[in-house]
Design a protein around this motif. Structure first.
Motif, PDB file in Angstrom:
ATOM      1  N   ARG A   1      65.489  39.402 -95.030  1.00 61.34           N
ATOM      2  CA  ARG A   1      65.935  39.412 -93.724  1.00 61.34           C
ATOM      3  C   ARG A   1      66.984  38.567 -93.488  1.00 61.34           C
ATOM      4  O   ARG A   1      68.220  38.641 -92.926  1.00 61.34           O
ATOM      5  CB  ARG A   1      64.689  38.959 -92.752  1.00 61.34           C
ATOM      6  N   SER A   2      67.102  37.437 -94.414  1.00 60.79           N
ATOM      7  CA  SER A   2      68.139  36.446 -94.579  1.00 60.79           C
ATOM      8  C   SER A   2      69.285  37.156 -94.947  1.00 60.79           C
ATOM      9  O   SER A   2      70.555  36.899 -94.382  1.00 60.79           O
ATOM     10  CB  SER A   2      67.878  35.365 -95.294  1.00 60.79           C
ATOM     11  N   ILE A   3      69.187  37.766 -95.804  1.00 56.80           N
ATOM     12  CA  ILE A   3      70.327  38.595 -96.523  1.00 56.80           C
ATOM     13  C   ILE A   3      70.884  39.619 -95.884  1.00 56.80           C
ATOM     14  O   ILE A   3      72.093  39.762 -95.755  1.00 56.80           O
ATOM     15  CB  ILE A   3      69.775  39.228 -98.129  1.00 56.80           C
ATOM     16  N   ALA A   4      70.146  40.373 -95.251  1.00 59.00           N
ATOM     17  CA  ALA A   4      70.597  41.435 -94.332  1.00 59.00           C
ATOM     18  C   ALA A   4      71.238  41.040 -93.053  1.00 59.00           C
ATOM     19  O   ALA A   4      72.018  41.560 -92.499  1.00 59.00           O
ATOM     20  CB  ALA A   4      69.167  42.472 -93.730  1.00 59.00           C
ATOM     21  N   ALA A   5      70.646  39.674 -92.650  1.00 59.68           N
ATOM     22  CA  ALA A   5      71.497  39.100 -91.477  1.00 59.68           C
ATOM     23  C   ALA A   5      73.056  38.732 -91.870  1.00 59.68           C
ATOM     24  O   ALA A   5      73.747  38.510 -91.025  1.00 59.68           O
ATOM     25  CB  ALA A   5      70.797  37.813 -90.980  1.00 59.68           C
TER      26      ALA A   5
END
Length: 265
Positions: free
Chosen positions: A41-45
């Motif tokens: 999720r951090s990377i997708a954000a």
């Protein structure tokens, strides 16, 4: 599979994210843990295209495997950095073209071992085997793969989304050189790896996010990716973004992964 070692669930480290499980999350899989989802999720954000890149990379593997089995007559495949099974798997693509194809999968994540039975459901005519080993130990991989594959005959070596987890100082070039050097003439290298050529800022932030999770990630330029193919004959269209390798579908955004397929003379 037999043995008296520790149970798989006892040796899976759920305190730190693992690339195979983060990749599984990007693909919409269920075989990951909160720590993996958190990093995903951090990377997708940071980069909303990360799941798109994972899907494009998977599709590249499918097209490359099918091309080698159907057009080049390859009947042996060595897939290192297999990851968590997501159908269709490499052996299903290869054996749909050539039912007698022999496939060896290699990964070092215990969760992949836990799902290895899914990797071994091949055709009666063919062979599928799973080897639990680290990509940084090519000698052991080759020794164990040789129990299933005839290394005196052509083999398709797949290093899909693996090398961006191996830094140059950790011997990325030597790793590829050792593996390719052990294969017979007429073998192929199938490779995809991350680049910052298209979205440098997003990739830089993604690398930082992985580093915060304790995972090394390396982005390489087109020329640096080309160095892995030194001495090999690239198939058309050469080294290109994975979404553009023999694909008629235009990607719906940048894909920061280069891919290529080359033959060993």
């Amino acid at each position: 599979m037999t043995g008296t070692g520790p149970r798989t669930q006892d040796i899976i480290d759920t305190s730190r994210p693992h690339p195979a499980r983060v990749y599984d999350w990007f693909l919409g899989g269920k075989d990951n843990y909160p720590v993996d989802e958190g990093l995903g999720r951090s990377i997708a954000a940071i980069d909303a295209g990360a799941p798109r890149a994972a899907r494009a990379n998977r599709a590249f593997m499918h097209r490359a495997t099918r091309a080698l089995a159907a057009e080049q007559g390859v009947r042996q495949f060595l897939d290192i950095g297999t990851g968590i099974p997501t159908e269709p798997n490499l052996h299903q693509i290869a054996q749909s073209v050539a039912p007698d194809a022999r496939v060896v999968y290699v990964d070092n994540d215990p969760i992949v071992l836990a799902h290895a039975s899914a990797l071994l459901r091949g055709t009666p005519e063919g062979v599928t085997e799973y080897v639990q080993a680290d990509a940084r130990d090519p000698g052991s991989i080759l020794e164990r793969a040789a129990r299933v594959l005839d290394l005196d005959r052509p083999v398709a070596l797949s290093l899909i989304a693996l090398l961006h987890f191996v830094a140059e100082e950790d011997g990325a070039r030597d790793l590829v050189g050792t593996l390719v050097g052990a294969l017979a003439p007429g073998s192929f290298l199938v490779l995809s790896t991350m680049t910052a050529d298209f979205e440098p800022e997003n990739v830089r932030k993604g690398i930082a996010a992985y580093a915060a999770g304790g995972v090394t990630l390396v982005a390489r330029s087109h020329a640096e990716v080309g160095a892995f193919f030194q001495g090999l004959d690239l198939l058309e269209p050469g080294i290109v973004p994975v979404a553009r390798w023999r694909s008629e579908d235009a990607p719906d955004g940048p894909v920061s992964l280069y891919g290529g397929v080359a033959r060993k003379p």
